[in-house]
Design an enzyme around this catalytic site. Structure first.
Site, PDB file in Angstrom:
ATOM      1  N   ALA A  21       0.852  -1.200   0.000  1.00  0.00           N
ATOM      2  CA  ALA A  21       0.000   0.000   0.000  1.00  0.00           C
ATOM      3  C   ALA A  21       0.877   1.234   0.000  1.00  0.00           C
ATOM      4  O   ALA A  21       1.983   1.230   0.543  1.00  0.00           O
ATOM      5  CB  ALA A  21      -0.913  -0.006   1.226  1.00  0.00           C
ATOM      6  N   ASP A  22       0.370   2.293  -0.614  1.00  0.00           N
ATOM      7  CA  ASP A  22       1.077   3.564  -0.620  1.00  0.00           C
ATOM      8  C   ASP A  22       0.045   4.683  -0.682  1.00  0.00           C
ATOM      9  O   ASP A  22      -1.017   4.520  -1.290  1.00  0.00           O
ATOM     10  CB  ASP A  22       2.029   3.659  -1.809  1.00  0.00           C
ATOM     11  CG  ASP A  22       2.972   4.836  -1.686  1.00  0.00           C
ATOM     12  OD1 ASP A  22       3.707   4.899  -0.674  1.00  0.00           O
ATOM     13  OD2 ASP A  22       2.992   5.691  -2.584  1.00  0.00           O
ATOM     14  N   THR A  23       0.372   5.786  -0.037  1.00  0.00           N
ATOM     15  CA  THR A  23      -0.521   6.942  -0.003  1.00  0.00           C
ATOM     16  C   THR A  23       0.256   8.172  -0.416  1.00  0.00           C
ATOM     17  O   THR A  23       1.367   8.403   0.066  1.00  0.00           O
ATOM     18  CB  THR A  23      -1.077   7.157   1.423  1.00  0.00           C
ATOM     19  OG1 THR A  23      -1.720   5.956   1.856  1.00  0.00           O
ATOM     20  CG2 THR A  23      -2.075   8.305   1.457  1.00  0.00           C
ATOM     21  N   GLY A  58      -2.886   3.706  -3.176  1.00  0.00           N
ATOM     22  CA  GLY A  58      -2.678   2.560  -4.051  1.00  0.00           C
ATOM     23  C   GLY A  58      -2.583   1.304  -3.212  1.00  0.00           C
ATOM     24  O   GLY A  58      -1.954   1.312  -2.153  1.00  0.00           O
TER      25      GLY A  58
END
Length: 143
Positions: A21-23, A58
């Site tokens: 996950a990425d922000t 994501g």
């Protein structure tokens, strides 16, 4: 960028089922990542005050070295117009460290936010509802 980062994270760890996950925070076509220091945090927050920005999350699920499912969730965040004293207070808390855009909505950063449109948990860092749609079997079934 959030989608690609999530994919890379998921593929970087071997396993049967790995979540990446990425922000990121986007404003006026710029990506406001994790501030490197208090001065950059103040700069980011100053740019966000009184404005709407997007939080892009994501997520990717990998297994056996392959991406099994992936998606992107976008949430709009409206910041209150805040004065320099409020920005100084928030930066002084240190809560901005390690946070995309320099704030944490689930903490003291909530005082900077006027409202959101979309998934709150995406802003926190994991769009759980979308993850469960991608992989419904993650939750145990109940009799």
């Amino acid at each position: 960028m959030a989608a690609e980062n999530a994919r890379r994270k998921a593929l970087a760890v071997p396993g049967e089922l790995v979540l990446g996950a990425d922000t990121i925070v986007a404003l006026d076509g710029d990506i406001l990542g994790k501030p490197r220091d208090a001065a950059q945090a103040r700069e980011y927050l100053g740019r966000l005050t009184g404005r709407r920005h997007e939080v892009v999350g994501g997520i990717a699920l990998a297994g056996g070295g392959e991406i099994l499912a992936a998606d992107v969730v976008v949430t709009s965040v409206d910041f209150r117009r805040v004065d320099q004293a409020t920005l100084d207070w928030y930066v002084g808390t240190g809560e901005w460290e390690g946070r995309a855009g320099g704030y944490a909505i689930q903490g003291r950063g909530a005082a900077l936010v006027a409202g959101i449109e979309g998934d709150y948990l995406n802003i926190v860092g994991l769009p759980l509802a979308r993850l469960l749609e991608l992989r419904p079997g993650l939750l145990p079934s109940t009799p």
